[in-house]
Enzyme design. Structure first.
Site, PDB file in Angstrom:
ATOM      1  N   ARG A   1       0.256 -51.910   6.798  1.00  0.00           N
ATOM      2  CA  ARG A   1      -1.217 -52.282   6.380  1.00  0.00           C
ATOM      3  C   ARG A   1      -1.566 -53.717   6.213  1.00  0.00           C
ATOM      4  O   ARG A   1      -2.246 -54.021   5.255  1.00  0.00           O
ATOM      5  CB  ARG A   1      -1.945 -51.499   5.363  1.00  0.00           C
ATOM      6  CG  ARG A   1      -1.758 -49.850   5.727  1.00  0.00           C
ATOM      7  CD  ARG A   1      -2.408 -48.997   4.661  1.00  0.00           C
ATOM      8  NE  ARG A   1      -3.908 -48.902   4.804  1.00  0.00           N
ATOM      9  CZ  ARG A   1      -4.595 -48.306   3.843  1.00  0.00           C
ATOM     10  NH1 ARG A   1      -3.937 -47.668   2.730  1.00  0.00           N
ATOM     11  NH2 ARG A   1      -5.904 -48.315   4.024  1.00  0.00           N
TER      12      ARG A   1
ATOM     13  N   ASP B   1      -6.952 -39.222   8.119  1.00  0.00           N
ATOM     14  CA  ASP B   1      -7.194 -38.592   6.721  1.00  0.00           C
ATOM     15  C   ASP B   1      -6.942 -37.095   6.506  1.00  0.00           C
ATOM     16  O   ASP B   1      -7.099 -36.566   5.493  1.00  0.00           O
ATOM     17  CB  ASP B   1      -8.485 -39.222   6.011  1.00  0.00           C
ATOM     18  CG  ASP B   1      -8.261 -40.916   5.834  1.00  0.00           C
ATOM     19  OD1 ASP B   1      -7.348 -41.267   5.932  1.00  0.00           O
ATOM     20  OD2 ASP B   1      -9.220 -41.422   5.869  1.00  0.00           O
TER      21      ASP B   1
ATOM     22  N   LYS C   1     -16.505 -41.335  -0.380  1.00  0.00           N
ATOM     23  CA  LYS C   1     -15.684 -42.325  -1.271  1.00  0.00           C
ATOM     24  C   LYS C   1     -15.495 -43.642  -0.265  1.00  0.00           C
ATOM     25  O   LYS C   1     -15.790 -44.856  -0.557  1.00  0.00           O
ATOM     26  CB  LYS C   1     -14.051 -41.990  -1.444  1.00  0.00           C
ATOM     27  CG  LYS C   1     -13.138 -43.065  -1.853  1.00  0.00           C
ATOM     28  CD  LYS C   1     -11.928 -42.645  -2.221  1.00  0.00           C
ATOM     29  CE  LYS C   1     -10.917 -42.485  -1.092  1.00  0.00           C
ATOM     30  NZ  LYS C   1     -10.589 -43.548  -0.242  1.00  0.00           N
ATOM     31  N   ASN C   2     -15.128 -43.491   0.887  1.00  0.00           N
ATOM     32  CA  ASN C   2     -14.818 -44.558   1.766  1.00  0.00           C
ATOM     33  C   ASN C   2     -16.211 -45.198   2.507  1.00  0.00           C
ATOM     34  O   ASN C   2     -16.081 -46.243   3.041  1.00  0.00           O
ATOM     35  CB  ASN C   2     -13.889 -44.019   2.991  1.00  0.00           C
ATOM     36  CG  ASN C   2     -12.487 -44.025   2.501  1.00  0.00           C
ATOM     37  OD1 ASN C   2     -12.046 -44.331   1.515  1.00  0.00           O
ATOM     38  ND2 ASN C   2     -11.581 -43.399   3.411  1.00  0.00           N
TER      39      ASN C   2
ATOM     40  N   CYS D   1       1.880 -50.140   1.659  1.00  0.00           N
ATOM     41  CA  CYS D   1       1.679 -48.980   0.596  1.00  0.00           C
ATOM     42  C   CYS D   1       2.483 -47.875   1.314  1.00  0.00           C
ATOM     43  O   CYS D   1       2.862 -47.781   2.272  1.00  0.00           O
ATOM     44  CB  CYS D   1       0.310 -48.787   0.489  1.00  0.00           C
ATOM     45  SG  CYS D   1      -0.741 -47.920   1.942  1.00  0.00           S
TER      46      CYS D   1
ATOM     47  N   ARG E   1      -7.876 -40.325  -7.264  1.00  0.00           N
ATOM     48  CA  ARG E   1      -8.824 -41.313  -6.100  1.00  0.00           C
ATOM     49  C   ARG E   1      -9.905 -40.800  -5.422  1.00  0.00           C
ATOM     50  O   ARG E   1     -10.709 -41.675  -5.099  1.00  0.00           O
ATOM     51  CB  ARG E   1      -7.610 -42.105  -5.774  1.00  0.00           C
ATOM     52  CG  ARG E   1      -6.506 -42.979  -6.364  1.00  0.00           C
ATOM     53  CD  ARG E   1      -5.760 -43.711  -5.762  1.00  0.00           C
ATOM     54  NE  ARG E   1      -6.461 -44.669  -5.009  1.00  0.00           N
ATOM     55  CZ  ARG E   1      -5.954 -45.325  -4.016  1.00  0.00           C
ATOM     56  NH1 ARG E   1      -4.647 -45.357  -3.664  1.00  0.00           N
ATOM     57  NH2 ARG E   1      -6.735 -46.261  -3.257  1.00  0.00           N
TER      58      ARG E   1
HETATM   59  C1  EPZ Z   1      -9.715 -47.108   6.172  1.00  0.00           C
HETATM   60  O1  EPZ Z   1      -8.700 -47.774   6.002  1.00  0.00           O
HETATM   61  C2  EPZ Z   1      -9.837 -46.053   5.130  1.00  0.00           C
HETATM   62  N1  EPZ Z   1      -9.863 -46.382   3.892  1.00  0.00           N
HETATM   63  C3  EPZ Z   1      -8.452 -45.121   5.092  1.00  0.00           C
HETATM   64  O2  EPZ Z   1      -8.703 -44.023   4.351  1.00  0.00           O
HETATM   65  C4  EPZ Z   1      -8.282 -44.512   6.476  1.00  0.00           C
HETATM   66  O3  EPZ Z   1      -7.323 -43.769   6.564  1.00  0.00           O
HETATM   67  C5  EPZ Z   1      -8.378 -45.610   7.718  1.00  0.00           C
HETATM   68  O4  EPZ Z   1      -9.671 -46.488   7.415  1.00  0.00           O
HETATM   69  C6  EPZ Z   1      -8.386 -44.945   9.152  1.00  0.00           C
HETATM   70  O5  EPZ Z   1      -9.514 -44.160   9.042  1.00  0.00           O
HETATM   71  C7  EPZ Z   1     -11.229 -46.982   3.370  1.00  0.00           C
HETATM   72  O6  EPZ Z   1     -12.170 -46.681   4.103  1.00  0.00           O
HETATM   73  C8  EPZ Z   1     -11.254 -47.653   1.966  1.00  0.00           C
HETATM   74  P1  EPZ Z   1      -8.103 -49.564   9.302  1.00  0.00           P
HETATM   75  P2  EPZ Z   1      -8.630 -49.297   6.602  1.00  0.00           P
HETATM   76  O7  EPZ Z   1      -8.432 -51.055   9.126  1.00  0.00           O
HETATM   77  O8  EPZ Z   1      -9.740 -49.708   6.778  1.00  0.00           O
HETATM   78  C9  EPZ Z   1      -4.173 -51.661  11.379  1.00  0.00           C
HETATM   79  C10 EPZ Z   1      -7.881 -42.696   2.535  1.00  0.00           C
HETATM   80  O9  EPZ Z   1      -7.059 -41.724   2.425  1.00  0.00           O
HETATM   81  N2  EPZ Z   1      -4.430 -52.891  10.973  1.00  0.00           N
HETATM   82  O10 EPZ Z   1      -8.893 -48.949  10.093  1.00  0.00           O
HETATM   83  O11 EPZ Z   1      -7.248 -50.085   5.817  1.00  0.00           O
HETATM   84  C11 EPZ Z   1      -3.858 -50.841  10.064  1.00  0.00           C
HETATM   85  O12 EPZ Z   1      -2.527 -51.169   9.527  1.00  0.00           O
HETATM   86  C12 EPZ Z   1      -7.467 -43.817   3.175  1.00  0.00           C
HETATM   87  O13 EPZ Z   1      -9.044 -42.572   2.167  1.00  0.00           O
HETATM   88  C13 EPZ Z   1      -4.156 -54.135  11.293  1.00  0.00           C
HETATM   89  O14 EPZ Z   1      -2.835 -53.980  11.830  1.00  0.00           O
HETATM   90  O15 EPZ Z   1      -8.010 -48.571   7.837  1.00  0.00           O
HETATM   91  C14 EPZ Z   1      -3.675 -49.324  10.780  1.00  0.00           C
HETATM   92  O16 EPZ Z   1      -2.679 -49.104  11.375  1.00  0.00           O
HETATM   93  C15 EPZ Z   1      -6.125 -44.051   3.597  1.00  0.00           C
HETATM   94  N3  EPZ Z   1      -4.632 -55.171  10.951  1.00  0.00           N
HETATM   95  C16 EPZ Z   1      -4.891 -49.421  11.802  1.00  0.00           C
HETATM   96  O17 EPZ Z   1      -5.036 -50.820  11.926  1.00  0.00           O
HETATM   97  C17 EPZ Z   1      -5.793 -55.317  10.105  1.00  0.00           C
HETATM   98  O18 EPZ Z   1      -6.292 -56.534   9.859  1.00  0.00           O
HETATM   99  C18 EPZ Z   1      -6.357 -48.876  11.191  1.00  0.00           C
HETATM  100  O19 EPZ Z   1      -6.689 -49.347  10.005  1.00  0.00           O
HETATM  101  C19 EPZ Z   1      -6.231 -53.963   9.773  1.00  0.00           C
HETATM  102  C20 EPZ Z   1      -5.738 -52.927  10.026  1.00  0.00           C
END
Ligand code: EPZ
Length: 420
Positions: A124, A308, A22-23, A119, A400
């Site tokens: 996030r 995850d 999915k991701n 969320c 999802r």
């Molecule tokens: C991706 O989310 C995945 N989603 C998530 O999967 C997964 O948990 C996550 O990566 C971590 O591996 C998709 O790929 C669609 P991040 P993403 O940006 O890209 C902070 C699932 O269950 N951050 O790597 O949103 C953020 O808050 C889902 O399938 C900022 O501070 O994750 C987090 O603490 C849930 N500012 C950390 O970085 C930003 O601009 C990592 O988030 C972006 C992120």
């Protein structure tokens, strides 16, 4: 509202086939905006999030051929209709909608995305996506809950240091830099297999992307990219979830269509726990194992242990005869499953971002509430090993990210059904 009902205790044996990631497919679908030609995808999971991404893309002018989605094939082709806004109603359903920002900005010189709110797993923010795109020359204004971005002179390659590792920010900036003029050097990128799959797909579309360090890439921006055909990688999180089911209640349960290289983080934990498994080229067979030891885990960026799979491994660790702990480093609020699991009899306590998992006796089925995708599936795992009936509410979260979960489990002997 639909519910999942599980009567626990039935051993799982037979085969479970893992779908496409999915991701990985979500950013790859967004990448179709970078070309006028068709992008043909195979091994696409037929999931709610994919349907939502199709709606987001259609609202921007993408034609999606979903006639073969039940055979896991999808074709997406961008036609410019001068619509550059990802609306609130779609973004609130799926945060990954923000992945259209980079490609749309690169292609159309302007894009607006509803700012996703917090969320169930944390705040996030998308500040890093915005900061990185600013480095390529984009200007941003926040208005009425929308992030409006413009790059009147087009995007221009630059050096970008991502302040921390973010999957989504890496994906957005890589897509945008692929159509920026000149060279971009991007440092501290996420190297999750899903990001690498996006890079592979972009390269087959004509993008020039080279690794010059473990987390450093050089991108030579192109004026145009072309269409492609791409096979999406197997979903390592779905695979890890069923591997944990095998360790909990499997009787030679075979999980097939996996990419073992992507599973090393969970296999390391299985080895520490002395789980009975046999790894083959693209499958793994697992049986229920008594667990005598505890482990201390931390969720980390890939190649570390994935956030995850945190909720799911917690269920397995609760069957150990010793204490374990998990520190959640990625999301600040990702222990929402703990109170629900404890209602079924697990002994888990939380101190800040650390959870302590103590040995529990037999779990007892209960009505429980799903809060997010991975939390929900941890309740399914707990239900499979509990005495009596577990009723899981709000299962739209599961749909999802887990294709035909009740079919995959019931055909291996699990007593699981969906009711209205
Ligand atoms: C991706 O989310 C995945 N989603 C998530 O999967 C997964 O948990 C996550 O990566 C971590 O591996 C998709 O790929 C669609 P991040 P993403 O940006 O890209 C902070 C699932 O269950 N951050 O790597 O949103 C953020 O808050 C889902 O399938 C900022 O501070 O994750 C987090 O603490 C849930 N500012 C950390 O970085 C930003 O601009 C990592 O988030 C972006 C992120």
């Amino acid at each position: 509202m639909e519910k999942i009902v599980i009567t626990g205790g039935e051993p799982l044996s037979g085969n479970i086939t893992i779908g496409g990631s999915k991701n990985a497919v979500l950013p790859i679908m967004a990448a179709c905006i970078l070309t006028d030609e068709a992008v043909h995808l195979t091994n696409v999971p037929n999931l709610q999030d994919i349907q939502t991404m199709i709606k987001v893309l259609e609202s921007l002018g993408v034609k999606a051929d979903i006639s073969n989605l039940s055979q896991n094939k999808l074709t997406v082709c961008y036609e410019d209709i001068n619509k550059n806004i990802a609306e609130y109603d779609l973004v609130r359903k799926m945060r990954a909608s923000v992945l259209i920002l980079g490609p749309l900005l690169a292609r159309k010189k302007e894009a607006s995305v509803s700012l996703p709110g917090g969320c169930a797993i944390g705040a996030r923010p998308i500040d890093m996506h915005i900061d990185a795109l600013k480095k390529l020359g984009a200007e941003f204004v926040l208005d009425s809950g929308y992030v409006n971005c413009k790059a009147p002179k087009g995007l221009k390659g630059n050096k970008i240091d991502l302040k921390k590792i973010s999957v989504g920010a890496s994906e957005n900036i890589i897509m945008a830099a692929s159509l920026a003029s000149g060279e971009s050097e991007i440092n501290n990128i996420a190297i999750e297999p899903e990001v690498i799959d996006l890079i592979k797909c972009l390269k087959s579309m004509g993008s020039e992307i080279d690794f010059i360090g473990d987390r450093k890439i050089l991108i030579q921006g192109k004026e145009n990219l072309r269409g492609t055909t791409h096979e999406v990688i197997p979903d390592r999180i779905e695979a890890g979830t069923y591997m944990i089911a095998g360790a909990l209640i499997g009787n030679n349960l075979k999980i097939q269509n996996i990419e073992p290289d992507h599973m090393q983080n969970i296999l390391n934990v299985f080895e520490e726990l002395k789980i009975d498994f046999k790894l083959n080229k693209d499958s793994i067979s697992i049986s229920k194992s008594d667990i005598e030891v505890g482990v201390n885990l931390q969720t980390e960026e890939y190649p570390g242990f994935p956030t995850d799979l945190q909720a799911q491994i917690m269920v397995l660790l609760s069957k150990s005869k010793k204490n374990s702990s998990i520190i959640e480093n990625i999301f600040e609020n990702r222990f929402m499953h703990v109170p629900e699991l404890n209602r079924m009899g697990t002994q888990i306590s939380i101190e800040g971002n650390k959870s302590i998992i103590s040995p529990s006796s037999e779990l007892i089925g209960a009505p429980v509430m799903a809060t997010d995708l991975r939390a929900s599936v941890s309740l399914v795992l707990a239900g499979l090993i509990s005495k009596g009936e577990t009723i899981i509410n709000r299962i739209y979260h599961i749909d999802r990210g887990y294709e035909e979960i009740e079919k995959k489990i019931s055909q291996c002997g699990g007593n699981i059904k969906r009711i209205k």
